[in-house]
Design a protein around this motif. Structure first.
Motif, PDB file in Angstrom:
ATOM      1  N   THR B 113       5.155  -3.939   4.422  1.00 17.33           N
ATOM      2  CA  THR B 113       5.463  -2.667   5.102  1.00 17.33           C
ATOM      3  C   THR B 113       4.714  -2.284   6.349  1.00 17.33           C
ATOM      4  OG1 THR B 113       4.330  -1.359   3.569  1.00 17.33           O
ATOM      5  CG2 THR B 113       6.515  -1.092   3.292  1.00 17.33           C
ATOM      6  N   SER B 114       3.635  -2.689   6.403  1.00 18.09           N
ATOM      7  CA  SER B 114       2.562  -2.479   7.481  1.00 18.09           C
ATOM      8  C   SER B 114       3.135  -3.061   8.810  1.00 18.09           C
ATOM      9  CB  SER B 114       1.140  -2.897   7.062  1.00 18.09           C
ATOM     10  OG  SER B 114       1.150  -4.268   6.762  1.00 18.09           O
ATOM     11  N   LEU B 115       3.828  -4.277   8.667  1.00 12.17           N
ATOM     12  CA  LEU B 115       4.386  -4.856   9.687  1.00 12.17           C
ATOM     13  C   LEU B 115       5.423  -4.105  10.513  1.00 12.17           C
ATOM     14  CD1 LEU B 115       5.058  -8.182   8.703  1.00 12.17           C
ATOM     15  CD2 LEU B 115       3.178  -7.290  10.072  1.00 12.17           C
ATOM     16  N   PHE B 116       6.189  -2.766  10.132  1.00 12.01           N
ATOM     17  CA  PHE B 116       7.019  -1.984  10.523  1.00 12.01           C
ATOM     18  C   PHE B 116       6.682  -0.515  10.512  1.00 12.01           C
ATOM     19  CE2 PHE B 116       9.324  -5.804  10.522  1.00 12.01           C
ATOM     20  CZ  PHE B 116       9.572  -6.382   9.238  1.00 12.01           C
ATOM     21  N   ALA B 117       5.826  -0.120  11.228  1.00  6.20           N
ATOM     22  CA  ALA B 117       5.142   1.171  10.969  1.00  6.20           C
ATOM     23  C   ALA B 117       6.223   2.100  11.638  1.00  6.20           C
ATOM     24  CB  ALA B 117       4.046   1.429  12.082  1.00  6.20           C
TER      25      ALA B 117
END
Lengths: 278, 246
Positions: B113-117
């Motif tokens: 999920t950290s790739l799509f803030a």
């Protein structure tokens, strides 16, 4: 001379000017997905696919997919029609089928479609409701016709009608008898009773583009840029069951005539597809 | 309900399976055109459809997380899916919300999920026919749909249920077995690393029996992983062949 040209890719053009995009295709007598203006998308029907139901079907028109399941329950009949059972259609358009539906209670489109399906069943007298009677004034069958749209790509109404009618044809009910002594309805384990439909209606939806071009079986993209849709329902003896065209630009009687011819032809197609799916 | 014979003298269960046999699995990715990723799974008689939309813009500002994607899971049970009466289970039915929350928490650490803030990944699950094993089929369907959507994940997540009946450990319980008062354990496993992400059990089970039941469920997960992985690889191979110019 410096030529100042803005050359767009087709996809960008489609997003910025969707109507002009469609117009260019129609000028060449074809639609963006390669179909002609009067061509339907490939239609498939699967019957009795959900075993937890009394009757079920799955219909695909192109990418639009609708699953219909019918469950039967016993209920008390209405006071002024003690011999009649009920048919309760309901369609569910949830976020799974398209990004344009938001989660929450049924929106306008779902409610309108459910009401239209209900009207069709009533006005076309598809089923003789007295055949659902178990004991006059005390117990009748209620058939809950639940349609779930799993993929929305336009023309949901046609898919729902085909789904609903084919599910009704493969409904299997147990034999039910009312026991006076206990006041209960007893049903057999075996499901042997089938329904006899009085009429088999199928519908055809046509979108009207630019007030003149009839686009048969519109996709979601085509639906969103046209504001007029005409739906015509025929039955198996070639009688008209219903027509509706609500709002939008006025269209000529010529268009209606053309639509009716298209609908008659399509009826035969759908009948054959349904027959071969049993 | 009287004590039914869930496992007969020949070691066969009511549906003809052995104690440690999974139900037949049929799965297919990319079945819906409107969703970014989708999958259809059948485990025995339970049928589930999963659709993944995302990453896309968050619908509500309140759900926006500044450094990672928000995952939203919604499960809906079709009214005709239950084998007995028609049950119009509303989306806010507590049991469904609980399962949805379990699925969301299972995938939160696995999806990167950290790739799509500031965005949202929606997982919609629709159960078309129910014959036991809701959580497991939802997790398996969601895994396949997420892979189809191209959302980066650390690993597959495969789930399986197992139970215990009269000294027999049973794998992959169907509805009849679930209803028959047997303790039921659902396990979600990361098959490659062997780590457990979800463990749920709601009835009384003797502590001594916990390990064999858990191990059996883990074996079931690994088998399901084999099937899912095969399906994905075949699908990709097929796509590659179709898009290749030769």
């Amino acid at each position: 001379m410096v030529k100042n040209s803005l050359a767009f890719e087709a996809e960008t053009f489609r997003k910025i000017q969707p109507q002009e995009y469609l117009r260019r295709f129609i000028q060449g007598n074809i639609r963006p997905d390669g179909r002609s203006l009067s061509q339907f998308r490939p239609t498939t029907v699967n019957q009795s696919c959900i075993t937890t139901t009394n009757g079920s079907s799955m219909v695909r028109i192109g990418n639009t997919t609708v699953v219909c399941g019918i469950k039967a329950e016993v209920a008390t009949p209405k006071f002024n029609s003690p011999l009649e059972g009920y048919l309760v259609p309901n369609i569910d358009l949830s976020p799974i089928c398209s990004p344009k539906f938001k989660p929450g209670p049924p929106g306008e489109l779902a409610q309108v479609l459910s009401e239209n399906l209900n009207n069709l069943l009533k006005s076309a007298s598809v089923l003789d409701l007295t055949s659902l009677c178990i004991k006059e004034g005390i117990a009748v069958w209620v058939l809950y016709i639940d349609l779930v749209c799993v993929n929305y790509d336009g023309n949901i109404y046609d898919a729902s009608v085909i789904g609903m009618i084919t599910a009704l044809t493969n409904v299997k009910l147990p034999e039910a008898t009312f026991e006076e002594s206990s006041g209960l309805v007893k049903a057999t384990e075996e499901l042997s009773v089938t329904l006899k439909l009085q009429r088999i209606p199928y519908s055809v939806t046509v979108a009207l583009f630019d007030g003149q071009h009839l686009l048969v079986d519109p996709t979601e993209v085509e639906e969103s840029i046209t504001s007029e849709q005409i739906t015509i329902v025929f039955d198996e003896v070639g009688q008209l069951c219903s027509i509706w065209k609500i709002g939008g630009l006025p269209s000529s009687p010529e268009h209606l005539k053309q639509c009716m011819n298209i609908a008659r032809e399509r009826y035969k197609q759908i009948s054959m597809i349904v027959k071969s799916s049993i | 309900m009287s004590r039914q014979e869930l496992i007969g003298p020949q070691g066969l269960r009511q549906d003809g399976r052995r104690a440690n046999e999974l139900r037949k699995i049929k799965c297919k990715p990319s079945v819906l055109s409107q969703a970014d990723g989708s999958a259809y799974i059948e485990q025995g008689n339970t049928k589930c459809l999963a659709a993944v939309y995302g990453p896309r813009e968050t619908r509500q500002k309140a759900q926006l997380i500044h450094n990672k994607a928000n995952i939203n899971v919604e499960i809906s049970l079709a009214p005709f899916s239950m084998p007995q009466e028609r049950k119009k289970r509303s989306k806010s039915d507590r049991r469904l919300l609980e399962i949805a929350s379990a699925v969301k928490q299972t995938f939160e650490p696995i999806i990167m999920t950290s790739l799509f803030a500031r965005s949202q990944i929606d997982i919609y699950l629709q159960i078309l026919q129910f014959d036991g094993g809701t959580i497991q089929i939802c997790i398996n369907a969601a895994t396949l749909a997420l892979i189809d959507a191209g959302i980066p994940m650390q690993e597959y997540v495969c789930a399986c249920s197992a139970g215990c009946h009269e000294n027999h450990t049973l794998l992959d319980l169907n509805n009849a077995e679930e209803m028959a008062d047997t303790p039921e354990l659902t396990v979600a496993l990361l098959p490659m690393s062997g780590k457990l992400t979800l463990l749920q059990m709601d009835s009384r089970l003797h502590v001594d029996k916990l390990e064999p039941v858990m191990n059996l469920a883990a074996l079931g997960c690994k088998e399901i992983y084999q099937t899912l992985d095969e399906t994905v690889r075949e699908y990709v191979k097929d796509l590659f062949q179709k898009s290749s110019p030769y």
